[in-house]
Scaffold this active site. Structure first.
Site, PDB file in Angstrom:
ATOM      1  N   CYS A   1     -40.558  10.294   5.999  1.00 26.75           N
ATOM      2  CA  CYS A   1     -41.737  10.181   6.867  1.00 26.75           C
ATOM      3  C   CYS A   1     -41.878  11.430   7.731  1.00 26.75           C
ATOM      4  CB  CYS A   1     -41.638   8.942   7.737  1.00 26.75           C
ATOM      5  SG  CYS A   1     -40.063   8.830   8.591  1.00 26.75           S
TER       6      CYS A   1
ATOM      7  N   GLU B   1     -43.600   1.503  12.402  1.00 24.48           N
ATOM      8  CA  GLU B   1     -43.202   2.910  12.176  1.00 24.48           C
ATOM      9  C   GLU B   1     -43.841   3.292  10.853  1.00 24.48           C
ATOM     10  OE1 GLU B   1     -40.856   4.940  13.786  1.00 24.48           O
ATOM     11  OE2 GLU B   1     -39.451   3.600  14.792  1.00 24.48           O
TER      12      GLU B   1
HETATM   13  P1  NAD Z   1     -44.934   0.165   1.790  1.00 18.24           P
HETATM   14  O1  NAD Z   1     -45.838  -0.012   2.956  1.00 18.24           O
HETATM   15  O2  NAD Z   1     -45.509   0.147   0.437  1.00 18.24           O
HETATM   16  O3  NAD Z   1     -43.791  -0.950   1.793  1.00 18.24           O
HETATM   17  C1  NAD Z   1     -42.914  -1.114   2.868  1.00 18.24           C
HETATM   18  C2  NAD Z   1     -42.393  -2.547   2.887  1.00 18.24           C
HETATM   19  O4  NAD Z   1     -43.481  -3.435   3.150  1.00 18.24           O
HETATM   20  C3  NAD Z   1     -41.772  -3.000   1.575  1.00 18.24           C
HETATM   21  O5  NAD Z   1     -40.633  -3.771   1.863  1.00 18.24           O
HETATM   22  C4  NAD Z   1     -42.872  -3.864   0.959  1.00 18.24           C
HETATM   23  O6  NAD Z   1     -42.402  -4.857   0.083  1.00 18.24           O
HETATM   24  C5  NAD Z   1     -43.472  -4.491   2.193  1.00 18.24           C
HETATM   25  N1  NAD Z   1     -44.862  -4.978   2.024  1.00 18.24           N
HETATM   26  C6  NAD Z   1     -45.810  -4.503   1.181  1.00 18.24           C
HETATM   27  N2  NAD Z   1     -46.970  -5.179   1.368  1.00 18.24           N
HETATM   28  C7  NAD Z   1     -46.745  -6.077   2.355  1.00 18.24           C
HETATM   29  C8  NAD Z   1     -47.550  -7.056   3.015  1.00 18.24           C
HETATM   30  N3  NAD Z   1     -48.829  -7.236   2.697  1.00 18.24           N
HETATM   31  N4  NAD Z   1     -47.000  -7.796   4.005  1.00 18.24           N
HETATM   32  C9  NAD Z   1     -45.712  -7.599   4.372  1.00 18.24           C
HETATM   33  N5  NAD Z   1     -44.893  -6.716   3.771  1.00 18.24           N
HETATM   34  C10 NAD Z   1     -45.402  -5.955   2.776  1.00 18.24           C
HETATM   35  O7  NAD Z   1     -44.156   1.521   2.078  1.00 18.24           O
HETATM   36  P2  NAD Z   1     -43.107   2.267   1.128  1.00 18.24           P
HETATM   37  O8  NAD Z   1     -43.837   2.912   0.022  1.00 18.24           O
HETATM   38  O9  NAD Z   1     -41.976   1.358   0.825  1.00 18.24           O
HETATM   39  O10 NAD Z   1     -42.541   3.385   2.136  1.00 18.24           O
HETATM   40  C11 NAD Z   1     -43.103   4.638   2.302  1.00 18.24           C
HETATM   41  C12 NAD Z   1     -43.851   4.712   3.616  1.00 18.24           C
HETATM   42  O11 NAD Z   1     -42.984   4.435   4.707  1.00 18.24           O
HETATM   43  C13 NAD Z   1     -44.383   6.109   3.877  1.00 18.24           C
HETATM   44  O12 NAD Z   1     -45.698   6.023   4.364  1.00 18.24           O
HETATM   45  C14 NAD Z   1     -43.456   6.639   4.957  1.00 18.24           C
HETATM   46  O13 NAD Z   1     -43.999   7.647   5.767  1.00 18.24           O
HETATM   47  C15 NAD Z   1     -43.165   5.401   5.729  1.00 18.24           C
HETATM   48  N6  NAD Z   1     -41.941   5.571   6.525  1.00 18.24           N
HETATM   49  C16 NAD Z   1     -42.051   5.712   7.881  1.00 18.24           C
HETATM   50  C17 NAD Z   1     -40.922   5.912   8.652  1.00 18.24           C
HETATM   51  C18 NAD Z   1     -41.003   6.092  10.156  1.00 18.24           C
HETATM   52  O14 NAD Z   1     -39.973   6.116  10.792  1.00 18.24           O
HETATM   53  N7  NAD Z   1     -42.177   6.238  10.726  1.00 18.24           N
HETATM   54  C19 NAD Z   1     -39.677   5.975   8.033  1.00 18.24           C
HETATM   55  C20 NAD Z   1     -39.608   5.846   6.652  1.00 18.24           C
HETATM   56  C21 NAD Z   1     -40.744   5.624   5.902  1.00 18.24           C
END
Ligand code: NAD
Length: 511
Positions: free
Chosen positions: A267, A233
């Protein structure tokens, strides 16, 4: 042991440190989860329902505690915690507790008695096993619970890694289940990207990820090496289309909420408005008026991370430099990581700018004035993202018709984005918004796998298609093809039926 030391985005005050889970422990924790999952999946569903049901009141009873926690950790206004992180989560638990039994009911498969005598089949929903759950910081309670609740009810174990920016909210989520589950059924891993990466590389059966597109790509690539299925997502760049017959008061309020709730860190934030030129001026005027009445801190909290504030600044500055008109806001508030609710008018020949193409994830709303419905739809669809979209019109049938022209997983007419709070409505995207699904029976399909069980009560010593392969097998197979063909006459089928009657029993004796 290292610790996560965050500062509050409200005023940069230090928050209580949270210990990181040592990376070296991940393997053992996953092994424990696997053992626990086996026992948990064998626990009768009625018992699992009993356990999970108790989580609902725990959420409702701890609303004020959560509002205080999220205010400090992510800057979220209390009203948003209650409306987005407390009430919908109680509904979520109730929905799954009430419906999972029927959603997981065994499905009989009808088999042709002549082709498959003595056989009956059924599709069962089996738990996937150990699910790795990696979540972002913007809805740090609601997003994990949307997976944890149905996943546990379905008999999975969950290993949950919250965002390193909201580890306290992650601990809060885990505490909702404290003392209710056997050890290892729900495991909390605290840490950042290295911990997430280690989890994806570990012995898990499914990765459920919500977060940004770049991280989603990395996770999908890593998981592919292990052939682990992934649910993604990802980000959004939601469009709202305002038609010439929209109720402008409701639309202006809806757009302002849709763009500025959670400080735009949603999002499904409205990040592009396409408004028909016949109503553009009065709509923009109302939106600007409303945006200027929003109270900083109370209605619009700060951004949660410094990186997010930087992105917002960059998008606004580059938009202005490329010819967008700043109608209100446009600057940091000067309090913590706050940024003023900002509305930009973007000329339609200048759409090639980050604020129109990349996810901003902040309180910035660009508006483009278009000629008509067709142009609005074309521009709305011209994005790599496709999470949700909305259409604003008094003619709801017109809105519904346009809904089917939009490239988005969720389309709302005269509303925006709130359907993530509806546990019965699938939440999903297209394109770079990812292919994961949360909420509804469609989400359960990701968290379970179909197990087909066939029982053969036939007393025959052999099957038609077993060895040895004789000429009578080919004769019977040809006759069967004739029986099934719509191009054959009744006489031909009668003859074929006779051939099967004569040769079929021979085959069952292996002749
Ligand atoms: P992010 O991708 O930076 O981090 C998300 C999670 O992934 C965190 O827990 C982080 O520690 C982990 N992570 C980071 N690098 C990783 C790796 N290499 N391997 C595994 N895990 C890793 O995102 P964010 O800044 O926390 O969240 C914002 C983003 O989330 C925005 O793009 C937003 O649109 C999206 N989002 C989408 C939805 C949806 O339903 N589609 C809902 C909420 C947020």
């Amino acid at each position: 042991m290292s610790a996560l030391a965050n500062r509050s985005p409200l005023d940069f005050s230090p928050l209580a440190e949270v210990e990181e889970t040592p990376l070296a422990e991940v393997g053992a924790l996953i092994a424990r989860a696997r053992d626990a999952q086996w026992v948990w999946s064998q626990t009768p569903l009625a018992e699992r329902l009993e356990v999970l049901h108790r989580v609902k009141d725990r959420i409702l009873d701890r609303g004020d505690e959560l509002a205080t926690l999220l205010r400090a950790e992510s800057g979220k206004p209390a009203a948003e915690t209650w409306t987005a992180e407390v009430l919908p989560n109680a509904d979520l638990v109730e929905h799954w507790v009430d419906n999972i039994e029927s959603m997981m009911a065994v499905e009989e498969v009808v088999l042709d008695a002549m082709a498959y005598p003595g056989k009956s089949g059924a599709i069962h929903s089996a738990a996937r096993g150990v699910i790795a759950l990696i979540t972002p910081w913007n809805f740090p309670v609601a997003i994990p619970l949307r997976t944890i609740v149905p996943a546990l009810l379905a008999g999975n174990a969950v290993v949950f890694k919250p965002s390193e920016f909201t580890p306290r909210a992650g601990a809060f989520v885990a505490s909702l289940f404290q003392g209710l589950l056997p050890e290892g059924v729900l495991t909390l891993l605290q840490g950042g990207a290295p911990m997430g990466d280690a989890l994806v590389r570990s012995d898990v059966d499914l990765v459920v990820f919500t977060g940004s597109v770049p991280t989603g790509r990395k996770i999908a690539a890593t998981a592919a090496e292990h052939l682990t299925p992934v649910s993604l997502e990802l980000g959004g760049k939601d469009a709202a289309i305002v038609l010439d017959d929209a109720d402008l008061d409701r639309t202006a309020r809806g757009l302002v909420w849709g763009a500025f709730n959670n400080a735009g860190q949603n999002c499904a934030s409205i990040e592009r408005v396409y408004v028909d030129h016949r109503v553009a001026r009065p709509l923009i005027e109302r939106m600007v008026e409303l945006a200027q009445t929003l109270k900083i801190g109370e209605d619009v909290g700060p951004l949660t991370t410094e990186a997010q504030l930087e992105t917002v600044r960059r998008h606004v500055a580059s938009a202005e430099a490329a010819g967008a008109l700043l109608l209100c806001g446009g600057r940091p508030t000067g309090r913590g990581l706050g940024f003023e609710p900002t509305i930009l008018e973007v000329p339609k020949d200048r759409e090639a700018m980050p604020v129109m193409e990349e996810e901003t994830f902040g309180p910035v709303l660009p508006v483009v004035i278009v000629d008509d419905e067709d142009e609005a739809v074309r521009r709305a669809n011209a994005s790599r993202f496709g999470l949700t979209a909305s259409i604003w019109t008094k003619k709801t049938e017109r809105g519904e018709r346009i809904a089917h022209r939009l490239r988005a997983g969720v389309v709302t007419v005269n509303n925006h984005g709130f359907t993530a709070a509806l546990p019965s409505a699938p939440w999903s995207g297209v394109g770079e918004s990812g292919y994961g699904i949360t909420n509804s029976r469609h989400a359960l399909r990701e968290l379970t796998r179909p197990r087909f069980v066939l029982v053969d009560k036939s007393r025959s010593k052999s099957e038609l298609w077993w060895m040895p392969y004789t000429t009578s097998l080919v004769t019977v197979a040809r006759a069967m093809a004739t029986m099934r063909s719509s191009a054959r006459t009744f006489r031909e089928k009668l003859r074929a039926f006779w051939t099967i009657l004569v040769n079929g029993p021979k085959r069952l004796l292996g002749r």
